[in-house]
Every structure is written in structure tokens, then in C-alpha cells.
Design an enzyme around this catalytic site. Structure first.
Site, short mmCIF file in Angstrom:
data_model
loop_
_atom_site.label_atom_id
_atom_site.label_comp_id
_atom_site.label_asym_id
_atom_site.label_seq_id
_atom_site.Cartn_x
_atom_site.Cartn_y
_atom_site.Cartn_z
N SER A 85 -0.47 1.37 -8.49
CA SER A 85 -0.98 0.75 -7.27
C SER A 85 -2.41 0.27 -7.42
O SER A 85 -3.03 -0.14 -6.44
CB SER A 85 -0.92 1.74 -6.11
OG SER A 85 0.41 2.11 -5.86
N THR A 187 -3.53 3.78 -4.15
CA THR A 187 -4.86 3.20 -3.99
C THR A 187 -5.92 4.29 -4.05
O THR A 187 -5.80 5.31 -3.39
CB THR A 187 -4.96 2.54 -2.60
OG1 THR A 187 -4.07 1.43 -2.59
CG2 THR A 187 -6.37 2.09 -2.27
N THR A 205 -7.42 -1.39 -5.36
CA THR A 205 -5.97 -1.35 -5.24
C THR A 205 -5.33 -2.64 -5.75
O THR A 205 -5.99 -3.69 -5.80
CB THR A 205 -5.57 -1.17 -3.76
OG1 THR A 205 -4.16 -0.96 -3.66
CG2 THR A 205 -5.94 -2.38 -2.92
N ARG A 215 -1.58 -12.22 -0.01
CA ARG A 215 -1.80 -11.13 0.96
C ARG A 215 -3.01 -10.28 0.55
O ARG A 215 -3.18 -9.91 -0.60
CB ARG A 215 -0.55 -10.25 1.02
CG ARG A 215 -0.63 -9.09 2.03
CD ARG A 215 -1.06 -7.80 1.37
NE ARG A 215 -0.94 -6.64 2.26
CZ ARG A 215 -1.42 -5.44 1.98
NH1 ARG A 215 -2.05 -5.23 0.85
NH2 ARG A 215 -1.29 -4.45 2.83
N THR A 238 -6.07 4.88 3.03
CA THR A 238 -4.99 4.49 2.13
C THR A 238 -3.72 4.38 2.96
O THR A 238 -3.64 4.93 4.06
CB THR A 238 -4.81 5.52 0.99
OG1 THR A 238 -3.77 5.07 0.11
CG2 THR A 238 -4.46 6.90 1.52
N GLY A 239 -2.76 3.66 2.43
CA GLY A 239 -1.53 3.46 3.18
C GLY A 239 -1.35 2.01 3.54
O GLY A 239 -1.92 1.12 2.90
C1 SD4 Z 1 -3.10 -1.96 0.97
N1 SD4 Z 1 -4.10 0.12 1.66
O1 SD4 Z 1 -3.25 -2.90 0.22
C2 SD4 Z 1 -3.56 -0.59 0.51
C3 SD4 Z 1 -2.43 0.11 -0.15
C4 SD4 Z 1 -2.62 1.56 -0.40
O2 SD4 Z 1 -2.02 3.46 -1.47
O3 SD4 Z 1 -3.47 2.22 0.13
N2 SD4 Z 1 -1.84 2.15 -1.20
O4 SD4 Z 1 -2.56 -2.05 2.06
#
Ligand code: SD4
Length: 325
Positions: A85, A187, A205, A215, A238-239
């Protein structure tokens, strides 16, 4: 680096009990937060990045600056092809391109960021140069790439065979569906307090796997994926970035701490904003980490399974955050 699914929670049982006890309740009593001493040197990062914490700690333990610590720390994960990631080895977009987002912020409030950057293994270091060498905060896409090349970065193919094969598999169904805690996360967001008591942060990330071309997520957006204020503390996210972008989670957490919330309370309130306002909250994962200037930390996520790494008081340990659902 070990996969998060094989992640070992490496904490002394007693401390675990205290930590989980503290996280279980909505209002964490101050004396129960994982903390120590005024402005205790600390490194705190998302997911199972103990090796990244070690690299950051190596800078801090020698009296180095938190800014160098967070840069060196997250570079470990950027270079790791096993982390799918971030950086090299990151999962591509739906067209097979690895596109990277990163940001960095220092103790004086300076910040730099790159987004939609291709072919450069260490986007965090490009973000740092944007901060230090340009009058801008964000460079994107081709412009970010050109700036990186002009500053000595090498153009590389970041798509590993493993990531390419997974993408080929994914294309058979082509369903864009982030899976909670798995497949599309790892990330790294990192916060560090150095021996001078200054706090800095970084986040890097490859974004959500199989995203649309172009994106950009929360990670390179100052105040969304990461924010620090040297008077108060810092936060990282994160997320699912779209959920964090809608409420500028890291900035919100720092401002809540400024108003007196503990790091844990601030993280919980940020997650509550998502779960109460965003209709898809039950289907997505978001996790926040916060660190105040005293070295007290907080961690909270929508779903269980969000783990983080804390280097403090001579120990580098992994823990799991409490969750709302
Ligand atoms: C995103 N927040 O690009 C990041 C992805 C992420 O663990 O945190 N992955 O949306």
C-alpha cells in the site's frame, strides 16, 4: 516486513491491560493514557511498522530532528516491496499504474506534499523538497515527477511482479471494493517528538488499490491524512481516504486537543463524526492516531483490527486500537 495479518501484538501483558482498559471507555482518564514525562521522545506510526519506528528512533536517539526521523522512518516502508500500500510494490490503479501520495510537516508549520506521483520510490522525500525548495505546498502528477527528476530522483518501475499478478486477477471481476483492514491498507502515517520536544509528521501511500486513474486520497492533504501543530501535537489517518477528506480528520483531532481533549478523546470524536454522518461507515475502515506534546497518545478506528506501533521509553511495541463498531 511482516504482513499485518501475521502481526504479533508485542506488548507486555500488564501494559496491554492498561491500554485496552483505557481504550475501552469513551473518556480516557488522563492517568490511564500511554504516556510518560513532558514531551517524551516518541515515534508513533500506523499499522505494523516496527522497523519504520526503529529507523525514526535511530535519528531521535542521536539527538536528530523529528522531521528527519519521520522521513527516514516512512522511507523504510516506501522501499519495502512486501508492503503493498506504499511506494515500491504498492498496488496499482485499475489501469495498472502505481501512483503515490505523500506529505510531510515540520515543527514550524511548514509542509510539503506530492500527489498522483508516478515512478519515484520515495515520494515523502520529494514532498520534503517541495516544502523546502518551492514556494508551494502541493505538486501533483507530471509536475511532481518533473520536479523530482530535476532534483536527482531516479525514474523507476514501481509495479512488482506480485502486485501485477494480483491486479491481473482483480481485472477478471474488476470490482472496486475496499476490504476492511485487508488488501488496500497499510499506508504509513508517522508522528515523532524529538529530544528538543518538537513534533513533526509524515504520511505516504499508494492509495486505495485499483482506484480510478488520477484519484488522490487523504494522505497527501495537509489536515486530512496528517497534521501537526508544535503547540499542541499531531494526528495521522489511515483507511478510506474519501471518508477522512470529508471531515479533515487530522486537523480536527489537533484542534480538539488544543481545546483540551486528550489524544484518545480527540480520536474517538473524529471517528464519531464519520460514523454519525457518513452513511457507509459500517462498510469502511478508518483509523486515527494522535500524539500530544506531552507524549500522550490516542488511537481509535471504526472497526477492530487497526494496529499501530509506538516507540517510547525505550520500547517499540505494536498494539491494536479500540474500535467504535
Ligand atoms: C487513501 N488513506 O489513499 C489512504 C489509504 C490507506 O491504509 O490509508 N491505506 O485513501
Amino acid at each position: 516486513m511482516a504482513n499485518r495479518r501475521k502481526f504479533l501484538i508485542q506488548s507486555a501483558l500488564g501494559t496491554m491491560g492498561a491500554a485496552f482498559g483505557a481504550f475501552a471507555c469513551g473518556n480516557t482518564p488522563k492517568e490511564k493514557t500511554i504516556a510518560s514525562g513532558p514531551s517524551a521522545p516518541t515515534v508513533l506510526s500506523t499499522w505494523n511498522n516496527l522497523a519504520a519506528n526503529e529507523a525514526a528512533w535511530a535519528v531521535i536517539s542521536q539527538g536528530g530532528r523529528a522531521l528527519d526521523a519521520v522521513e527516514q522512518g516512512v522511507r523504510v516502508v516506501e522501499a519495502d516491496p512486501e508492503d503493498m500500500s506504499v511506494g515500491y510494490g504498492g498496488r496499482p490503479d485499475r489501469d495498472g499504474n502505481v501512483t503515490l501520495d505523500a506529505c510531510i510537516m515540520d515543527e514550524a508549520g511548514n509542509c510539503g506534499s506530492v500527489c498522483f506521483l508516478e515512478h519515484i520510490k520515495h515520494p515523502v522525500s520529494v514532498a520534503r523538497l517541495v516544502m523546502e525548495k518551492t514556494p508551494h505546498v502541493i505538486l501533483s502528477g507530471d509536475g511532481a515527477l518533473r520536479f523530482a527528476l530535476e532534483n536527482g530522483f531516479r525514474k523507476e518501475d514501481l509495479l512488482t511482479e506480485k502486485a501485477r499478478q494480483e491486479w491481473e486477477e482483480w481485472k477478471k471481476v474488476s470490482e472496486y471494493k475496499p476490504v476492511i483492514n485487508i488488501e488496500s491498507h497499510d499506508t504509513i502515517g508517522m508522528l515523532a517528538i524529538d529530544q528538543q520536544g518538537n513534533i513533526c509528521g509524515a504520511c505516504t501511500t499508494s492509495g486505495m488499490a485499483y482506484k480510478m486513474r488520477g484519484r488522490v486520497g487523504d494522505s497527501p492533504i495537509i489536515g486530512a491524512g496528517m497534521y501537526v501543530d508544535n503547540e499542541v501535537g499531531g494526528a495521522v489517518a489511515t483507511g478510506l481516504g474519501e471518508a477522512v477528506l470529508k471531515m479533515l480528520g487530522s486537523f480536527l483531532i489537533v484542534e480538539l486537543m488544543r481545546q483540551g481533549a486528550s489524544p484518545q478523546q480527540a480520536c474517538e470524536e473524529a471517528i464519531r463524526r464519520i460514523t454519525s454522518k457518513q452513511k457507509n461507515a459500517a462498510e469502511i475502515q478508518v483509523g486515527f492516531l494522535a500524539l500530544n506534546k506531552k507524549g500522550e497518545m490516542g488511537a481509535y478506528s471504526i472497526h477492530p483490527g487497526f494496529v499501530y506501533a509506538l516507540h517510547q521509553n525505550g520500547r517499540n511495541v505494536g498494539r491494536e486500537a479500540a474500535a467504535a463498531l
